[in-house]
Scaffold this motif. Structure first.
Motif, PDB file in Angstrom:
ATOM      1  N   ILE B 516       1.041  -0.991  -0.348  1.00 11.90           N
ATOM      2  CA  ILE B 516      -0.158   0.161  -0.473  1.00 11.90           C
ATOM      3  C   ILE B 516       0.985   1.184  -0.002  1.00 11.90           C
ATOM      4  N   ASP B 517       2.077   1.389   0.609  1.00 12.11           N
ATOM      5  CA  ASP B 517       2.888   2.611   0.917  1.00 12.11           C
ATOM      6  C   ASP B 517       3.770   2.235  -1.018  1.00 12.11           C
ATOM      7  N   HIS B 520       1.096   4.445  -1.889  1.00 11.05           N
ATOM      8  CA  HIS B 520      -0.343   5.587  -1.188  1.00 11.05           C
ATOM      9  C   HIS B 520       0.888   6.779   0.064  1.00 11.05           C
ATOM     10  N   ARG B 527       3.752   6.242  -6.296  1.00 12.36           N
ATOM     11  CA  ARG B 527       2.545   7.632  -5.459  1.00 12.36           C
ATOM     12  C   ARG B 527       1.929   8.453  -6.104  1.00 12.36           C
ATOM     13  N   GLY B 530      -1.418   7.408  -6.786  1.00 11.24           N
ATOM     14  CA  GLY B 530      -2.187   7.060  -5.590  1.00 11.24           C
ATOM     15  C   GLY B 530      -2.641   7.790  -5.120  1.00 11.24           C
ATOM     16  N   TRP B 531      -2.233   8.917  -5.890  1.00  5.39           N
ATOM     17  CA  TRP B 531      -3.061  10.509  -4.699  1.00  5.39           C
ATOM     18  C   TRP B 531      -4.185  10.656  -4.577  1.00  5.39           C
ATOM     19  N   THR B 536      -8.450   1.330  -1.519  1.00  4.52           N
ATOM     20  CA  THR B 536      -6.831   1.789  -1.427  1.00  4.52           C
ATOM     21  C   THR B 536      -5.825   0.411  -2.794  1.00  4.52           C
TER      22      THR B 536
END
Lengths: 360, 630
Positions: B516-517, B520, B527, B530-531, B536
């Motif tokens: 996930i990191d 997000h 990222r 993801g933003w 998720t």
């Protein structure tokens, strides 16, 4: 003297042939799928054939004997003419176009050759000597080879057979017969080389029709199916599926017996065989009672040739002989050979009815 | 003295009579022989010939069945059958074939290929069966034939059903196509099942489910004569249409994926992790299957074959790529499962890794390193040095075993033919090739380089294992089978492919959190997608080298020819908490996984997860230039 004796008609013979003629009309009506014009044409031919037979029957055997060499030579000339300028029918030169009708000179030889041989041997003491046999062999070979060149192998073999029958009846010695048969057997490989491919194919097909069921084997397979599926009692008149559905080729001509066998079965075949056998035995009887060697030899040869036609045709239809294109005598649809045949019967009748009655 | 021998009449008569008796006996014997033959044919072999006679009369004509349709999960038709006019000839009824062909050539367009194909068929064929001269006649041509029909003996205009792919090249690698039965196929099939049919499924679902799609040939028994003319029908057994196949595929999602890949070589595979159902099966470039149905002409085929983009290759199951960093989550899981491993333990990344007693430097993608990283941040930032270290610690034997356990290096077992197995290297594999395993190879395996090869489908399948926290299903194209008559539907039951049982359930959460990191997290490599995501995403980027970069060289995308640029990869599942989609994207020579591959995955996931009613989303349309000819 009653009328029949005056017109020189042999009653047993006449009725036997009439029976075959009637069978012909009946079976052709079905074999042609009810084509009336074809049946009428055959009926007309039969009438003409009977007329020719009666006409020939009026000629005395002495006159026939006198004409024999001339008929033979005329036949040879016509065969040469047909080779040089004959019209081509079905890929082979067999026909002479005489404007109105086509004429097959090889037909003349079917009668001309036995006549000339009977004539030749009747003027010599029998049994024939070797020189006589040699002359006869030449007389046989010339027309045989000419006809084979057309090419019409079937007729050539039949003409040759009619000549060899005369030799046999004339009393040719057994060792000579053995020698002749040996020569014939030895010549088979030689003849094989000269055969056309389609002729070789026909002979090979006899041994394994299944190898090419839609090609050269087609005829024989369909014919055997027709005969075999007829069974004991047959499928009935007009119920021959092989014919009515057009699987069987040449059902009106060379393969008409297959139609008969399919529709009338083995029982019907007994009837047809009885008729043929009756005619053949009557012919042999005529030869037996004939009063001079010309009449005897000629009558015997013509009768046996008739039987050979019958045997070869049925052998071919039932798959034990190659497909050589020999019609079933009298019953098959066709003109030229019927006329010859009836003329031959006329000769037999003449021989029978011109006998000098020796009162005891 | 006259040399005229005297005739002895008495002796001659006796001789003649004896010869005549012999002939009479021969006549009787030969007649008996004929009768024996006739008895054999008509009595002994009667049944045999009676059967043959019956078979002669009744000819069974095949009635080809209607091939089953292929539809997507929402009922969008992917493959159907359209009536087309075909020009057929029964050779037995033709007198002069060359003249007829010439005449027909004046009425309809006949090119050399048509005539060549026809003559090829002519040589070996069943008697009285009509042969196809040309298919797909247009209306004018059909009309011209119909008008002149009386003069065209043996020619028939037939309306036949022909396979048609209404969406053209869409998902062509998954659906496949039908084509004429070739000689090799003809020897491998039951010919009687294909009577009256000239086509067979060649590739994809069409090939794999040939048995379901084909249906059962019907028979009309007709009485015919030897000329093959039908007299009347005796009996009729109706053909059974083939089964309709519903695929898991979502045609609209597929269209989105293909559009996102437009102009690039690559693959997108999306699976439903709960069933293994294949939602997207995209391999680009695509090609139009319709010309293949009746035999593509050699020129068009050559163009496809020689296209440098290789459209005929099925990249999803036959494209074998180094996974690059996309392998890291799987190795991370392997590490979590290895005894004595602590995910919180950190290393210091200074931008390069060295094996003891070796001068060779294994570089990190980030020149000056990531600093102090633990497992979670190493996945998030895709720290190469961490995974070099990890790989050496785990060892090749362990990595091989673990990756193999996830399905890498073996065919997934998807219901398509010809899948490639990929490759998970091992000492044994190298030994079989007569080479020793080098420690350096263990190091690069840690970042998914070296001999390691995966197919996009294998990646997606392994991703769905992560998404499901251990359980995954064999990828399936087929979702349901529908009987065309009763409309009864049989659902395909998902098949469990494997189950990774972890020592501690918390390992899953550690791993998923790190993925996930990636999307997000503050430093996540993906990222950018993801933003603004309303759900998720757990993912991982990958960038793999096509061209080897030397020890002291610097890779510069701008300076590198397109074909030698890095492949971009991205794997993901979403929503991370309760995944409904698992996806793998690869863009050949696309550059960075984060910029080239991840946005494509996002588009597909958005459409799949955000449109409540799938019919409201963008409509499926095929590009105009893919429209079928004819």
């Amino acid at each position: 003297m009653n009328f029949l004796e005056r017109v020189h008609l042999d009653k047993p013979f006449f009725y036997g042939l009439l029976a075959l003629a009637l069978l012909s009309v009946v079976i052709l009506y079905s074999a042609s799928a009810g084509e009336v014009t074809l049946v009428l044409a055959q009926a007309l031919r039969l009438v003409i054939g009977f007329a020719i037979m009666l006409m020939v029957a009026q000629i005395s055997p002495e006159s026939l004997a006198r004409w024999s060499p001339h008929i033979y030579v005329a036949g040879l000339v016509l065969l040469l003419v047909v080779l040089v300028m004959g019209a081509t029918g079905k890929g082979a030169q067999r026909w002479l176009n005489l404007g109105v009708l086509n004429f097959q000179p090889s037909e003349i030889m079917k009668i001309g050759l036995p006549m000339v041989l009977a004539y030749y041997f009747s003027r010599r003491p029998l049994p024939p000597r070797l020189s006589g046999i040699a002359v006869a062999a030449v007389l046989v070979l010339i027309p045989t080879l000419l006809i084979a060149r057309q090419p019409d192998l079937g007729t050539a073999l039949l003409v040759m057979t009619s000549g060899l029958v005369v030799l046999f009846l004339a009393g040719m010695a057994w060792h000579s017969i053995a020698l002749l048969l040996g020569l014939l057997a030895a010549s088979i490989p030689l003849v094989w080389v000269y055969l056309h491919d389609y002729q070789k194919q026909r002979i090979l097909t006899l041994f394994s029709p299944e190898s090419d069921p839609l090609g050269s084997g087609y005829h024989i397979i369909q014919s055997m199916i027709a005969v075999g599926s007829g069974g004991l009692y047959g499928k009935g008149w007009f119920n021959s599926t092989q014919t009515q559905l057009q699987y069987l080729p040449e059902s009106s001509t060379d393969f008409v017996f297959a139609v008969f066998a399919e529709e009338f079965g083995l029982i019907g075949i007994f009837i047809i065989f009885a008729a043929y056998l009756f005619v053949v035995l009557r012919g042999l009887a005529i030869a037996f009672y004939a009063q001079d060697s010309y009449a005897r030899l000629l009558a015997g040869s013509l009768t046996l040739t008739f039987f050979v036609y019958f045997f070869v045709n049925i052998g071919m239809v039932t798959g034990i002989l190659p497909v050589v294109g020999v019609p079933l005598p009298i019953i098959s649809y066709g003109g030229s050979s019927l006329v010859t045949l009836m003329a031959a019967f006329g000769i037999l009748m003449s021989i029978q009815t011109h006998r000098k009655i020796i009162h005891a | 003295m006259l040399n005229i021998p005297l005739k002895d009449h008495f002796r001659e008569t006796r001789l003649f009579d004896s010869r005549l008796s012999i002939t009479a006996v021969i006549v009787l014997l030969l007649t008996l022989a004929l009768l024996a033959r006739l008895v054999y044919l008509q009595v002994i072999s009667y049944r045999h010939y009676a059967t043959l006679s019956q078979e002669n009369r009744i000819r069974p004509w095949p009635i080809p069945p209607v091939r089953g349709r292929i539809l997507d999960r929402n009922g969008i038709v992917l493959a159907e059958n359209l009536p087309v006019y075909t020009l057929e000839i029964t050779p037995e009824q033709v007198e002069d074939m060359d003249e007829l062909l010439q005449r027909l050539g004046e009425l309809v367009q006949l090119d050399a290929t048509d005539i060549r194909n026809f003559k090829k068929q002519l040589r070996k064929r069943p008697r009285f069966e009509s042969l196809v001269l040309r298919t797909r006649l247009n209306d004018q041509e059909a009309a011209r034939i119909a008008v002149n029909r009386s003069q065209l003996h043996g020619v028939e205009l037939q309306a036949r059903l022909q396979r048609y792919y209404p969406l053209g090249g869409l998902a062509v690698h998954a659906i496949g196509y039908v084509g004429r039965i070739d000689e090799q196929e003809s020897s491998g099939i039951d010919r009687s099942a294909y009577r009256g049919t000239q086509h067979i499924g060649k590739l994809g679902v069409e090939g794999r489910y040939e048995g379901l799609l084909l249906g059962q040939v019907g028979v009309e028994k007709v009485e015919t004569n030897a000329l093959g003319r039908t007299l009347r029908a005796v009996e009729r057994i109706a053909p059974k249409a083939g089964q309709n196949l519903y695929l898991s595929l979502d045609a609209k999602l597929q269209a989105t994926a293909e559009a996102a890949l437009e102009g690039r070589r690559g693959a997108v595979v999306a699976l439903d992790p709960k069933t293994g159902g294949v939602l997207v099966f995209a391999s680009t470039p695509v090609y139009d299957p319709n010309p293949f149905v009746n035999g593509i002409d050699s020129e068009s085929y050559r163009i496809l074959l020689e296209d440098p983009d290789k459209p005929l290759i099925n990249r999803v199951i036959n494209g074998q790529y180094a996974p690059g960093s996309a392998i890291k989550p799987f190795l991370a899981l392997g590490a979590l499962e290895s005894p004595g491993f602590d995910p919180a333990e950190t290393i210091i990344c200074r931008g390069a890794f060295k094996l003891p007693r070796s001068r060779r430097r294994f570089r990190d993608w980030k020149k000056y390193g990531h600093g102090e990283v633990d497992l979670q941040s190493a996945v998030e930032q895709s720290c190469d040095v961490y995974f070099y270290t990890l790989a050496v610690r785990l060892g090749i034997d362990y990595m091989h075993e673990f990756l193999t356990g996830l399905g890498f290096g073996a065919r997934t077992g998807i219901d398509l033919i010809g899948e490639s197995p990929g490759l998970v290297p091992s000492r044994q594999w190298k030994r079989a090739r007569g080479e020793a395993w080098y420690p350096g190879e263990t190091v690069v395996t840690g970042i998914g380089q070296g001999p390691l090869l995966v197919t996009p489908l294998q990646l997606a399948s392994a991703v769905s294992a992560l998404a499901n926290r251990g359980r995954w299903f064999t990828p399936r194209m087929l979702r349901a089978i529908e009987d065309p008559k009763t409309k009864a539907r049989r659902e395909v039951v998902p098949e469990l492919a494997g189950n990774i049982v972890v020592a501690e359930q918390g390992h899953w959460e550690t791993l998923v959190a790190s993925m996930i990191d990636v999307v997000h997290g503050e430093k996540g490599t993906a990222r950018r997608i993801g933003w603004n995501a309303p759900y998720t995403i757990a993912g991982k980027t990958g960038t793999t080298q096509v061209k080897g970069v030397g020890q002291n060289e610097v890779y510069d995308a701008e300076q590198t020819p397109e074909r030698l640029r890095d492949h971009a990869l991205f794997i993901a599942f979403a929503p991370a908490e309760d995944p409904r989609i698992a996806i793998a994207v690869i863009v050949e020579n696309g550059g960075h996984g984060s910029s080239a591959a991840a946005p494509i995955a996002r588009k597909v996931m958005d459409q799949y997860l955000l449109s409540g009613d799938p019919d409201k989303s963008r409509t499926v349309s095929k590009p105009d230039h893919r429209s079928p000819s004819g």
